[in-house]
Design a protein around this motif. Structure first.
Motif, short mmCIF file in Angstrom:
data_model
loop_
_atom_site.label_atom_id
_atom_site.label_comp_id
_atom_site.label_asym_id
_atom_site.label_seq_id
_atom_site.Cartn_x
_atom_site.Cartn_y
_atom_site.Cartn_z
N VAL A 2 0.70 -1.20 0.03
CA VAL A 2 0.03 -0.04 -0.07
C VAL A 2 0.97 1.31 -0.21
CG1 VAL A 2 -1.73 1.37 1.56
CG2 VAL A 2 -1.87 -0.99 1.13
N GLN A 3 0.64 2.11 -0.77
CA GLN A 3 1.19 3.36 -0.73
C GLN A 3 0.47 4.44 -0.19
OE1 GLN A 3 1.24 1.56 -4.02
NE2 GLN A 3 2.97 0.67 -3.03
N LEU A 4 0.90 5.25 0.70
CA LEU A 4 0.22 6.31 1.45
C LEU A 4 0.75 7.72 1.18
CD1 LEU A 4 -0.24 4.18 4.85
CD2 LEU A 4 -1.98 4.38 2.86
N VAL A 5 -0.06 8.54 1.11
CA VAL A 5 0.30 10.00 0.82
C VAL A 5 -0.42 10.86 1.69
CG1 VAL A 5 0.78 12.04 -0.77
CG2 VAL A 5 1.04 9.39 -1.65
N GLU A 6 0.13 11.64 2.46
CA GLU A 6 -0.61 12.64 3.41
C GLU A 6 -0.49 13.91 2.87
OE1 GLU A 6 1.90 10.03 6.19
OE2 GLU A 6 2.22 10.86 4.40
N SER A 7 -1.65 14.59 3.31
CA SER A 7 -1.65 16.15 2.98
C SER A 7 -2.39 16.93 3.95
CB SER A 7 -2.38 16.22 1.71
OG SER A 7 -3.80 15.99 1.61
N GLY A 8 -2.25 18.07 4.07
CA GLY A 8 -3.00 18.78 5.01
C GLY A 8 -2.42 19.70 6.34
N GLY A 9 -0.98 19.11 6.07
CA GLY A 9 -0.44 19.83 7.53
C GLY A 9 -0.37 21.27 7.34
N GLY A 10 0.25 22.00 8.34
CA GLY A 10 0.70 23.27 8.35
C GLY A 10 1.01 24.10 9.74
N LEU A 11 0.71 25.38 9.73
CA LEU A 11 1.10 26.13 10.95
C LEU A 11 -0.54 26.56 11.25
CD1 LEU A 11 2.44 27.50 13.00
CD2 LEU A 11 2.74 29.42 11.47
N VAL A 12 -0.53 26.37 12.63
CA VAL A 12 -2.18 26.85 13.06
C VAL A 12 -1.98 27.55 14.65
CG1 VAL A 12 -2.83 24.49 14.04
CG2 VAL A 12 -4.53 25.96 13.39
N GLN A 13 -2.65 28.39 14.95
CA GLN A 13 -2.73 28.85 16.11
C GLN A 13 -3.29 27.86 17.33
OE1 GLN A 13 -4.26 32.76 16.08
NE2 GLN A 13 -2.42 33.64 15.37
N PRO A 14 -2.90 27.87 18.53
CA PRO A 14 -3.62 27.24 19.36
C PRO A 14 -5.16 27.65 19.60
CG PRO A 14 -1.63 28.22 20.38
CD PRO A 14 -1.75 28.77 19.14
N GLY A 15 -5.68 26.43 19.73
CA GLY A 15 -7.28 26.64 19.59
C GLY A 15 -7.95 26.36 17.95
N GLY A 16 -6.89 26.20 17.24
CA GLY A 16 -7.48 26.14 15.76
C GLY A 16 -7.56 24.68 15.54
N SER A 17 -7.91 24.40 14.10
CA SER A 17 -8.38 23.27 13.53
C SER A 17 -7.42 22.88 12.20
CB SER A 17 -9.81 23.20 13.29
OG SER A 17 -10.70 23.29 14.31
N LEU A 18 -7.20 21.69 12.14
CA LEU A 18 -6.56 21.26 10.76
C LEU A 18 -7.31 20.12 10.49
CD1 LEU A 18 -2.75 21.85 10.89
CD2 LEU A 18 -4.30 22.87 9.41
N ARG A 19 -7.32 19.76 9.15
CA ARG A 19 -7.76 18.39 8.61
C ARG A 19 -6.83 17.88 7.96
NH1 ARG A 19 -13.02 16.48 8.46
NH2 ARG A 19 -13.44 14.68 6.91
N LEU A 20 -6.24 16.64 8.36
CA LEU A 20 -5.08 15.89 7.59
C LEU A 20 -5.80 14.76 6.53
CD1 LEU A 20 -2.47 15.01 10.25
CD2 LEU A 20 -2.78 17.09 9.05
N SER A 21 -5.42 14.45 5.53
CA SER A 21 -5.95 13.43 4.67
C SER A 21 -4.63 12.44 4.12
CB SER A 21 -6.55 14.23 3.28
OG SER A 21 -7.78 14.86 3.72
N CYS A 22 -5.21 11.21 3.89
CA CYS A 22 -4.36 10.28 3.28
C CYS A 22 -4.97 9.81 2.25
CB CYS A 22 -3.99 9.18 4.46
SG CYS A 22 -2.93 7.91 4.21
N ALA A 23 -4.21 9.66 1.05
CA ALA A 23 -4.67 8.69 0.09
C ALA A 23 -3.96 7.41 -0.15
CB ALA A 23 -4.44 9.50 -1.28
N ALA A 24 -4.67 6.52 -0.42
CA ALA A 24 -4.06 5.06 -0.38
C ALA A 24 -4.11 4.51 -1.78
CB ALA A 24 -4.67 4.40 0.47
N SER A 25 -3.25 3.76 -2.21
CA SER A 25 -3.36 3.12 -3.45
C SER A 25 -2.47 1.78 -3.18
CB SER A 25 -2.53 4.00 -4.65
OG SER A 25 -1.31 4.29 -4.29
N GLY A 26 -2.81 0.79 -4.07
CA GLY A 26 -2.31 -0.66 -4.05
C GLY A 26 -3.13 -1.50 -3.74
N ARG A 27 -3.08 -2.05 -2.40
CA ARG A 27 -3.72 -3.14 -1.80
C ARG A 27 -5.12 -2.68 -1.54
NH1 ARG A 27 -4.54 -5.13 3.47
NH2 ARG A 27 -4.66 -7.50 3.62
N THR A 28 -5.90 -3.42 -1.81
CA THR A 28 -7.50 -3.36 -1.38
C THR A 28 -7.85 -2.51 -0.31
OG1 THR A 28 -8.06 -5.10 -2.65
CG2 THR A 28 -9.80 -4.22 -1.39
N PHE A 29 -8.26 -1.20 -0.25
CA PHE A 29 -8.26 -0.49 0.96
C PHE A 29 -9.13 -0.90 1.89
CE2 PHE A 29 -7.46 3.61 3.03
CZ PHE A 29 -8.69 4.12 3.40
#
Length: 126
Positions: A2-29
């Protein structure tokens, strides 16, 4: 494999929000247990959240319970981590991970997981 690729990181202030995503390919997810770990500088990689193959079961580290939510979309081969009420101690590189077998521990260690992404940096700072 399985190949995994993350996205969505960054700089955020305390109390804030972020959403990380991971896209998978290869083996049956939908036959892969998925999760997120993180590693802060000078520390070991630690468990954050995991989700079962069907998506019906989720488990969280105590440090993120009530603030983070893991979800998956088996039609799109993606797994997300919604992070709310972020704290400076959440600063780390976040890794998407997969396991060929079903969940065997609600608080796993990294050696129980088979596949890893390259990581995405999350920095919580004012």
């Amino acid at each position: 494999q399985v190949q995994l690729v993350e996205s969505g990181g960054g700089l955020v202030q305390p109390g804030g929000s972020l959403r990380l995503s991971c896209a998978a390919s290869g083996r049956t997810f939908n036959t892969t247990t998925m999760g997120w770990f993180r590693q802060a500088p000078g520390k070991e990689r630690e468990f954050v959240a995991i989700i079962s193959m069907s998506g019906r079961s989720t488990y969280y580290a105590d440090s993120v319970k009530g603030r983070f939510t893991i979800s998956r979309d088996n039609a799109k081969n993606t797994v997300d981590l919604q992070m709310n009420s972020l704290k400076p101690e959440d600063t780390a590189v976040y890794y998407c991970t997969g396991r060929k077998l079903a969940i065997n521990s609600r608080t796993p260690t990294s050696d129980e997981y088979d596949y890893w992404g390259q990581g995405t940096q999350v920095t919580v700072s004012s």
